[in-house]
Enzyme design. Structure first.
Site, PDB file in Angstrom:
ATOM      1  N   CYS A  80      54.392   7.442 -23.486  1.00  0.00           N
ATOM      2  CA  CYS A  80      53.097   8.129 -23.519  1.00  0.00           C
ATOM      3  C   CYS A  80      52.457   8.412 -22.157  1.00  0.00           C
ATOM      4  O   CYS A  80      52.265   9.565 -21.763  1.00  0.00           O
ATOM      5  CB  CYS A  80      52.121   7.335 -24.381  1.00  0.00           C
ATOM      6  N   HIS A 130      45.054   8.270 -23.021  1.00  0.00           N
ATOM      7  CA  HIS A 130      46.032   7.268 -22.571  1.00  0.00           C
ATOM      8  C   HIS A 130      46.378   7.393 -21.083  1.00  0.00           C
ATOM      9  O   HIS A 130      47.525   7.227 -20.675  1.00  0.00           O
ATOM     10  CB  HIS A 130      47.305   7.338 -23.412  1.00  0.00           C
TER      11      HIS A 130
END
Length: 475
Positions: A80, A130
């Site tokens: 991610c 993120h």
């Protein structure tokens, strides 16, 4: 000079369209809008248009038929945070320092939204971020939003129903119901508002699914797969068959839900009369092993982890013919290509390339391989479960990788598409292995990657990790 050429190409495509082909109806001399939609953990093969017999993605299939879809789109670091940082900065993970999850991107980075804002764009980000450290639900101040002005974001969550987000008013709020649906509605409202003025906009919509938990999509989409006998990839171990089928039913339910929102977004662009002059991208940050090779999640170089869907639609330049490309697109190419297509100067310090001329078939397909790297294994692929540093290449025919001990993997993806036979040491493939080793060295030299142990880079960037080499996070 290149940007002038591309702007001339825009005009030529508008004037010299094929006989009988629909012409753009909006003012294509304006800078194009950008709508960049990406899911979390959607692997490339889980699409109807790729031949998957089970997953239902009619709207993405249609999008592929109207745009350019890549069969060799590779996540340069398939996890991610590294993907998102490379997407925004256009820089390799060892240059921006973002090679693990839950670390913070330098707020002074000259990143995606800042570059578009400098050209007069309104910028927006909705969904999963993120990129702001290990406090996954914490407030992110404006100076750390990388130039995005319209802001409805949570750093990271995998709760997809009634999840939280921080809004433009800097208050913690909640998405109503399935968050991807609510986020899409908000994105549509933003698109429709922007369409009322003449200012170009850049919107990123980052969905959390189909990342686990797999069984949390709306019931109507789960019901699509309730009585389906899911067909497994041949590289799933037999003892994991039933477990994998149950996972895939939930995974595909998420995929079909997101697919329905693609139609909503496309309809909004058409309603607003900006479809032709909007660059629309659908992709994912990385894939998901889902028990192929007995492995889970991502960070790996296997096809299920490293290859992602990538569709780009831009009628004013690319028309709406539908085209398949086997070009070896990687994460680092995305920012320079979107800048180039928009007629914006491309900074010299980006590590990817503007591939617009390749898409337009004005330049031959020159790329031999795309890099895939794991700088430091962590979290769901920590060392005790087999995680390791590696650098590798994906070509149109092979996958090759080295770990710190030397050659690790070699697959012939034509003869062995499910990567069941590791050919390292096979005498018939020695020449291929040597050629791939040479290509890998050239790419690592280009990126100033000395391929050292992960701990070396952790110390260099000052990341705080636990005993497993993972940055511990807080919800």
């Amino acid at each position: 000079m290149k940007n002038i050429v591309y702007l001339l190409c825009f005009s030529l495509f508008n004037i010299c369209s094929d006989k009988g082909e629909e012409k753009p109806t909006n003012d294509s001399t304006r800078k194009p809008n950008i709508v960049y939609v990406f899911a979390d953990q959607w692997r490339a093969e889980s699409m109807g248009y790729t031949g998957n017999p089970d997953v239902k993605t009619p709207n993405l299939d249609k999008l592929a038929s109207e745009g350019v879809y890549f069969t060799n789109a590779v996540s340069t670091s398939p996890v991610c945070t590294p993907y998102r940082a490379m997407l925004l900065t256009g820089q390799y993970a060892l240059k921006n320092g973002m090679f693990m999850n839950d670390i913070r991107l330098n707020p002074d980075s000259n990143s995606f939204a800042k570059l578009f804002k400098a050209e007069g764009y309104n910028t927006a980000y909705i969904g999963k971020w993120h990129l702001d450290g290990n406090e996954r639900s914490a407030y992110i101040p404006k100076e750390r939003r990388q130039g995005f002005d319209y802001w409805k974001v949570l750093n990271c969550s995998h709760s997809y129903n009634n999840s939280n987000y921080w809004g433009n008013d800097d208050k913690l709020q909640q998405w109503d119901g399935y968050d991807a649906e609510a986020q899409t509605k908000d994105a549509i409202a933003f698109i429709e508002e922007q369409a009322k003025n003449k200012t170009p906009f850049s919107l990123m919509l980052a969905w959390g699914p189909p990342h686990a938990p797999y069984q949390t999509a709306p019931k109507e989409f789960q019901d699509l797969y309730k009585n389906t006998d899911i067909q497994l990839r041949p590289n799933v171990p037999r003892e994991l068959s039933e477990k994998t089928k149950n996972i895939l039913k939930g995974y595909y339910a998420h995929c079909s839900a997101l697919d329905s929102y693609i139609k909503q977004l496309q309809d909004a662009l058409k309603r607003s009369n900006i479809e032709d002059n909007t660059i629309f991208v659908f992709t994912s940050d990385h894939g998901d092993m889902i028990n192929s090779h007995g492995e889970e999640k991502k960070q790996k170089i296997y096809e299920e982890s490293a290859k992602v869907p990538f569709i780009i639609k831009y009628p004013a330049l690319l028309r709406k013919k539908g085209k398949k490309s086997d070009f070896l697109l990687n994460t680092l190419d995305i920012l320079p290509t979107l800048l180039g297509m928009s007629g914006i100067n491309i900074p010299n310090n980006l590590d990817g390339e503007n591939i617009t001329d390749v898409i337009l078939e004005k330049r031959e397909d020159y790329r031999k391989a795309s890099l895939v790297a794991c700088v430091q294994p962590f979290g769901q692929w920590k060392r005790k479960i087999g995680g390791k540093e590696f650098r590798g290449l994906i070509t149109k025919t092979h996958t090759y990788a080295k770990d710190l001990n030397g050659e690790w993997l070699l697959f012939d993806n034509v003869a062995d598409p499910y990567q069941l036979n590791n050919l390292i040491g096979n005498s018939a493939y020695i020449t291929i292995s040597k050629n791939l080793e040479k290509l890998l060295k050239e790419e690592l030299n280009r990126l100033d990657d000395d391929f050292l142990p992960g701990q070396t880079y952790i110390k260099k960037w000052g990341h705080a990790v636990d005993s497993t080499g993972t940055v511990p996070f807080k919800w």
